[in-house]
Design a protein around this motif. Sequence first.
Motif, PDB file in Angstrom:
ATOM      1  N   SER A   1     -33.943  94.455  53.853  1.00 30.22           N
ATOM      2  CA  SER A   1     -34.743  94.150  55.041  1.00 30.22           C
ATOM      3  C   SER A   1     -35.442  95.397  55.570  1.00 30.22           C
ATOM      4  N   ILE A   2     -34.760  96.541  55.518  1.00 27.02           N
ATOM      5  CA  ILE A   2     -35.377  97.776  56.002  1.00 27.02           C
ATOM      6  C   ILE A   2     -36.585  98.160  55.160  1.00 27.02           C
ATOM      7  N   MET A   3     -36.436  98.140  53.830  1.00 31.37           N
ATOM      8  CA  MET A   3     -37.563  98.563  52.990  1.00 31.37           C
ATOM      9  C   MET A   3     -38.731  97.588  53.085  1.00 31.37           C
ATOM     10  N   THR A   4     -38.443  96.309  53.302  1.00 31.56           N
ATOM     11  CA  THR A   4     -39.512  95.322  53.453  1.00 31.56           C
ATOM     12  C   THR A   4     -40.313  95.581  54.721  1.00 31.56           C
ATOM     13  N   MET A   5     -39.626  95.851  55.808  1.00 30.99           N
ATOM     14  CA  MET A   5     -40.327  96.115  57.059  1.00 30.99           C
ATOM     15  C   MET A   5     -41.021  97.469  57.047  1.00 30.99           C
ATOM     16  N   GLU A   6     -40.475  98.429  56.313  1.00 32.18           N
ATOM     17  CA  GLU A   6     -41.143  99.728  56.181  1.00 32.18           C
ATOM     18  C   GLU A   6     -42.467  99.615  55.429  1.00 32.18           C
ATOM     19  N   LYS A   7     -42.599  98.548  54.636  1.00 34.22           N
ATOM     20  CA  LYS A   7     -43.856  98.295  53.928  1.00 34.22           C
ATOM     21  C   LYS A   7     -44.864  97.533  54.799  1.00 34.22           C
ATOM     22  N   GLY A   8     -44.518  97.301  56.049  1.00 34.82           N
ATOM     23  CA  GLY A   8     -45.457  96.671  56.973  1.00 34.82           C
ATOM     24  C   GLY A   8     -45.263  95.186  57.182  1.00 34.82           C
ATOM     25  N   PHE A   9     -44.245  94.602  56.553  1.00 30.61           N
ATOM     26  CA  PHE A   9     -43.963  93.180  56.742  1.00 30.61           C
ATOM     27  C   PHE A   9     -43.163  92.969  58.030  1.00 30.61           C
ATOM     28  N   LYS A  10     -43.268  91.748  58.571  1.00 33.02           N
ATOM     29  CA  LYS A  10     -42.438  91.349  59.700  1.00 33.02           C
ATOM     30  C   LYS A  10     -41.657  90.097  59.330  1.00 33.02           C
ATOM     31  N   ASP A  11     -40.467  89.991  59.878  1.00 30.23           N
ATOM     32  CA  ASP A  11     -39.581  88.844  59.700  1.00 30.23           C
ATOM     33  C   ASP A  11     -40.066  87.743  60.641  1.00 30.23           C
TER      34      ASP A  11
END
Length: 302
Positions: free
Chosen positions: A220-230
Amino acid sequence: MMRLSYLILLTLTIAMFSSCNTKTSSEDHSFKVMTWNIWHGGVHGTKLNKFKKDRSNTINIQKVLEQNEADVLFMQETYCCGMEIAKKAGYVYSSRGNSNLSIHSKFPIVEEVKYLKGRNSQGVVVKIQGKRVLCVNIWLNWLPDYLTYVDTLSVDSIIAGEHSTRAKEMSDILARIDSVNMRLKLPVVMGGDFNSSSHLDWNEKNKQWHFNKILKWPTSIMTMEKGFKDSYRTIYPTPNVKEEITWGFHGEAGYVMSDRIDFIYYTPSMLDVLSSMIVKDDPKGAFFSSDHRAILSSFRFK
């Protein structure tokens, strides 16, 4: 004659007023996306018959899909029956990534992105109301499978386990999305069964539900660091652990034996999320026959 002319004018005026003040989903550029692991092709029965497999049970998956009316469906554990279920539920366009993963749409799938096709992911471009969206379906490794005994493990050992499989897979998928979208430059919706939890849930406020653990889950951290939001956590920023499980059950002592491990992420620079929900209720005249709950999120183009 004058009366007829008056009636015609009145009708036209009402029609013009209505068209100016009533927005359809296509006019406001909104669309709904669901992700759902249907559990071994959707063939399982209920707890009463020990979840016995029978193809006749697939009608239950179909009814959940029909009831929730998603425009795009990310399906995991497609296997024997998922393609046919989606077709019967009204999905005209389908793409199968592998035996596990498939994407189904009520809008045209205009490209299958070969670079995103693999064991853990698939990607397609869907043309929604004249706009294109890169849709990415995810299934991450189910091992290590430690959520049901996470109370016995240290935080460091859990994170090390994540980096041995799921974090590696997620890092590769995100790099591939970056590479593909350098060419496409499209809004991205990515969803699936991550088999991993979220750092947004395992925080200080909720540690009493997580064996007093605060966990920075790498996927989840690396996904959001790429600019995605949950999408779900954007709508519901305060976790309600007891109500937000997508797989598993609550233990008798009140702690969570499993967690929110199914997600829909999106790129907020090009999309707004309008709503999100966990789909878990029995459909009318049937039962919810998967071990995973579904996520249903609605988006609008900016």
